[in-house]
Every structure is written in C-alpha cells, then in structure tokens.
Design a protein around this motif. Structure first.
Motif, PDB file in Angstrom:
ATOM      1  N   SER A  38       0.844  -1.184   0.000  1.00 11.92           N
ATOM      2  CA  SER A  38       0.000   0.000   0.000  1.00 11.92           C
ATOM      3  C   SER A  38       0.881   1.237   0.000  1.00 11.92           C
ATOM      4  O   SER A  38       1.822   1.333   0.802  1.00 11.92           O
ATOM      5  CB  SER A  38      -0.898  -0.003   1.237  1.00 11.92           C
ATOM      6  N   VAL A  98      -6.924   0.277  -6.296  1.00 15.01           N
ATOM      7  CA  VAL A  98      -5.997  -0.852  -6.406  1.00 15.01           C
ATOM      8  C   VAL A  98      -5.609  -1.022  -7.867  1.00 15.01           C
ATOM      9  O   VAL A  98      -6.476  -1.078  -8.748  1.00 15.01           O
ATOM     10  CB  VAL A  98      -6.619  -2.151  -5.850  1.00 15.01           C
ATOM     11  N   GLN A 109      -2.152  -1.147  -3.610  1.00  9.86           N
ATOM     12  CA  GLN A 109      -3.196  -0.230  -3.150  1.00  9.86           C
ATOM     13  C   GLN A 109      -2.639   1.180  -3.013  1.00  9.86           C
ATOM     14  O   GLN A 109      -1.553   1.372  -2.462  1.00  9.86           O
ATOM     15  CB  GLN A 109      -3.740  -0.701  -1.813  1.00  9.86           C
TER      16      GLN A 109
END
Length: 128
Positions: free
Chosen positions: A79, A113, A123
């Motif tokens: 992420s 995403v 992400q």
C-alpha cells in the motif's frame, strides 16, 4: 525501531524497475548484481532516505502460489500513500495502468488498487 526495507515479489526485475520508476514515479536507490538476480530497491523521490521497496525476484517455489492467491482474492501486496487518489487514478489510467478497484471512499480513507504488471496488486491510499 523503524521499517528500513520492505519488498514485493516481482516476476521480472527489469520490467518492475521500469514500472515502479517510469510509471509510478519512484527512484532507483540500489542496483547490485546478486548471482542471477539483483538487489534492486526504489524509494520515493519525496523521501530518498526513507523506506526502500525491494523488487524481490519471485523465484522461490512458494512465491507464485502465494502471489496468485492474493491476486485471485483481490488482496494488495503493498500500500502506497498518495495525496490525491482520484488524481493518481486519472494520471495512471492515462498511462495505461489497469486498476482492479477504482477510487473508493470508506470513511476517512479513499483507496484504489492497481495491477503492477509484475504479478501484484498495489493499493493507493489517501487519508482524509
């Protein structure tokens, strides 16, 4: 204690380096030959001395089933924080990046995403 290096498993280090630098905008930090692979890291240009992302070769037999299972279930391998998910989504879409989840606001967080072209979902996260 702090996080120094984290990694994503990639199926092609050269392709991954091009995607993570030319498309996402990271900068190459280290590129050291290690046998048939490389110790290859990228960093945020905003924090060149910050956390490094290792573009780790996925040659270990356990990695492909692991990556395939994460992708099949829509689970990102990593992420990345961004200031504006909508703007990044527009920018990256214009560059041909495929998103598996368009920007979605969930309470105080907006996420999207993307497919990193190297076997991972990544992400993007914006905190409100």
């Amino acid at each position: 204690m702090r996080i120094n290096i984290t990694s994503v498993f990639v199926d092609d280090q050269a392709k991954a380096l091009a995607f993570y630098t030319d498309v996402l905008g990271f900068q190459k930090k280290h590129d050291v030959p290690v046998g048939g692979a490389r110790w290859l890291t990228v960093v945020s240009p905003e924090h060149p001395e910050g956390t490094e992302l290792l573009l780790e070769p996925d040659g270990h037999p356990a990695v492909k089933p692991y990556k395939d299972a994460l992708v099949a279930d829509g689970i990102p391998a990593a992420s990345f924080a961004v200031d504006d998910v909508q703007a990044e989504h527009r920018r990256l879409t214009a560059l041909g990046v495929r998103f598996t989840q368009d920007p979605l606001t969930m309470g105080p967080v907006t996420t999207a995403v993307l497919d990193d072209t190297c076997g991972n979902l990544i992400q993007l996260t914006q905190a409100e």
